[in-house]
Design an enzyme around this catalytic site. Sequence first.
Site, mmCIF file in Angstrom:
data_model
loop_
_atom_site.group_PDB
_atom_site.id
_atom_site.type_symbol
_atom_site.label_atom_id
_atom_site.label_comp_id
_atom_site.label_asym_id
_atom_site.label_seq_id
_atom_site.Cartn_x
_atom_site.Cartn_y
_atom_site.Cartn_z
ATOM 1 N N CYS A 42 0.853 -1.198 0.000
ATOM 2 C CA CYS A 42 0.000 0.000 0.000
ATOM 3 C C CYS A 42 0.882 1.238 0.000
ATOM 4 C CB CYS A 42 -0.904 -0.026 1.231
ATOM 5 S SG CYS A 42 -1.710 1.548 1.574
ATOM 6 N N HIS A 87 -12.992 4.780 -3.094
ATOM 7 C CA HIS A 87 -11.968 3.878 -2.565
ATOM 8 C C HIS A 87 -12.222 2.433 -3.018
ATOM 9 C CE1 HIS A 87 -8.308 3.996 -0.411
ATOM 10 N NE2 HIS A 87 -8.643 3.042 0.438
ATOM 11 N N CYS A 107 -3.780 7.319 -1.698
ATOM 12 C CA CYS A 107 -5.090 7.333 -2.371
ATOM 13 C C CYS A 107 -6.205 7.799 -1.458
ATOM 14 C CB CYS A 107 -5.438 5.948 -2.908
ATOM 15 S SG CYS A 107 -4.044 4.997 -3.462
ATOM 16 N N GLU A 135 -6.928 -5.949 4.599
ATOM 17 C CA GLU A 135 -7.460 -4.670 4.147
ATOM 18 C C GLU A 135 -8.365 -4.854 2.933
ATOM 19 O OE1 GLU A 135 -5.168 -1.795 2.222
ATOM 20 O OE2 GLU A 135 -6.374 -0.143 2.980
ATOM 21 N N THR A 151 -4.525 4.716 7.186
ATOM 22 C CA THR A 151 -3.474 4.361 6.236
ATOM 23 C C THR A 151 -2.514 5.533 6.020
ATOM 24 O OG1 THR A 151 -4.971 2.855 5.124
ATOM 25 C CG2 THR A 151 -3.090 3.628 3.855
ATOM 26 N N CYS A 186 -4.752 -0.774 -7.076
ATOM 27 C CA CYS A 186 -3.590 -1.067 -6.223
ATOM 28 C C CYS A 186 -3.451 -2.555 -5.942
ATOM 29 C CB CYS A 186 -3.650 -0.263 -4.931
ATOM 30 S SG CYS A 186 -4.795 -0.873 -3.680
ATOM 31 N N GLU A 235 -0.680 1.456 9.232
ATOM 32 C CA GLU A 235 -1.909 2.126 9.657
ATOM 33 C C GLU A 235 -1.690 2.643 11.077
ATOM 34 O OE1 GLU A 235 -2.320 -0.849 7.915
ATOM 35 O OE2 GLU A 235 -3.017 0.249 6.154
HETATM 36 FE FE1 SF4 Z 1 -3.308 1.793 -0.025
HETATM 37 FE FE2 SF4 Z 1 -4.615 0.719 -2.087
HETATM 38 FE FE3 SF4 Z 1 -5.897 2.254 -0.284
HETATM 39 FE FE4 SF4 Z 1 -4.146 3.295 -2.057
HETATM 40 S S1 SF4 Z 1 -6.126 2.305 -2.531
HETATM 41 S S2 SF4 Z 1 -4.328 3.797 0.113
HETATM 42 S S3 SF4 Z 1 -2.627 1.673 -2.134
HETATM 43 S S4 SF4 Z 1 -4.909 0.240 0.043
HETATM 44 FE FE FE Z 2 -7.608 1.369 2.083
#
Ligand code: SF4
Ligand code: FE
Length: 488
Positions: free
Chosen positions: A100, A292, A104, A447, A191, A299, A257
């Site tokens: 991650c 999201h 985002c 996650e 995050t 991602c 996190e």
């Molecule tokens: Fe992390 Fe994926 Fe969320 Fe972006 S979309 S903050 S990479 S988990």
């Molecule tokens: Fe997330």
Amino acid sequence: MTRMSKDEYAASLNRMNRRVFVMGELVRNPAEHPLIRPSFNACAMTYELAEQREHADLMLATSNLTGEKVNRFTHLHQSTSDLVAKVKMQRLLGQMTGCCFQRCVGMDAFNAVDSVTYEMDRVLGTEYHARFRRYLQHVQERDLVVDGAMTDAKGNRRLRPSKQADPDMFVHIIERRSDGIVVRGAKLHQTGALNSHEILVMPTQALTEGDRDYAVSFAIPADAPGVTMICGRQPSDTRKQEGGSLDIGNRQFGGHEAVIILENVFVPWERVFMAGELAYSGLLVERFAGYHRQSYGGCKVGVGDVLIGAVQSLAEFQGTETASHIRDKIVEMVHLNETLYACGLACSAEGKATASGTYLIDPLLANVCKLNVTRFPFEIARLAQDIAGGLLVTLPSEKDFANPDTGPLLAKYLRGAAEYSTLDRCRMLRLVENLTLGPGAAAYLTESLHGAGSPQAQRIMLGRLADLEAKKSLARRLAGMDEGPATA
Ligand code: SF4
Ligand code: FE
């Protein structure tokens, strides 16, 4: 207009005076801490790739606020092409980091707050939208990382925010002043919090009368007085402190996190984007979650690419790559991974402009995307472990490889196909371990299940968004039910 390099980003964080705890200790500069450094590297990749000409189309966008080129992570989507580019950018970053990269949540929060404040102002005559856009211009001009903060502590799930035994279980306004508001509460699972310059807070759920002080959205610097951040643990996290390079699996990158606690934090009106407008709290949650849920179609796919590459390599190191069942399992992993990508692209291509001009994903398809994400990475991980074999969890420590008594024995007996080294085999095993059992699994698996809302949240949305009446009328027409009684 400044876009930061990785070094400038590190220096900008270092200049801040944040209150951060890692493993029980107050940490002055988290980016330098061995547990946090990998996640700093991952977030910094959003700056590094933006400097590379070959990635400019994905990483940069023309700001509708200033006309300047900005990092896409600070951009308001102006077209379906922007929405598609976002998903492609996220896949690229997942491929580059295998984890991650954290930025985002801010991008998704900007886009959600933008359209909701516009619609709120139109109906209620409030002035949040212009304020928000001034704030976002500040973010774009400084190329900041902003942590979108949604999930409250929530206490007893049966009780509404104002009925909780402790009123701080949801972030709320405790004082309204002529110059701003004072807020208290906590946000969980945040995050990238320790790599963020700012925190953009949103409500966690739809609210009803009696909970007015909980309908609150605002932005604060991450080092505002009263803000405390406490970093969460991840599986096998202390391997990052062992100083080696093998057992860690993903050598440079990781995520994190944190719990963010807000103790009587003052927010000037200029940074307040909702303060009591109950009817819009649910809409803001829905928009942020929608974006999201799209994000995961990028991602997680990039991380899936890394995992598929790792097990294909392992199969070759072990001499199993031509076995038909191995090839079939790899194909299945590819199928699952590309299905997630297809969903991420589909909800983007079907996006529509909101009243503010900012584009929103197709919510039905974004929820399909995320519901698949709650399952497919688990199946991809299961297949990866199947191909990797039991050595994934029985491999001795890198210290045993370094020990002159045991190292040569391990190098001899853990060798696979002669043309590959034992070390390469072990490196790849550790990467698969990281992604399916270790710190990487926190983002790739758990996650995927709970981030952007747990699976039941997507099911509720699918039930609400599926137009069953329209489907029924399709069936009725073909069945001849609308033509009156059959005469035969
Ligand atoms: Fe992390 Fe994926 Fe969320 Fe972006 S979309 S903050 S990479 S988990
Ligand atoms: Fe997330």
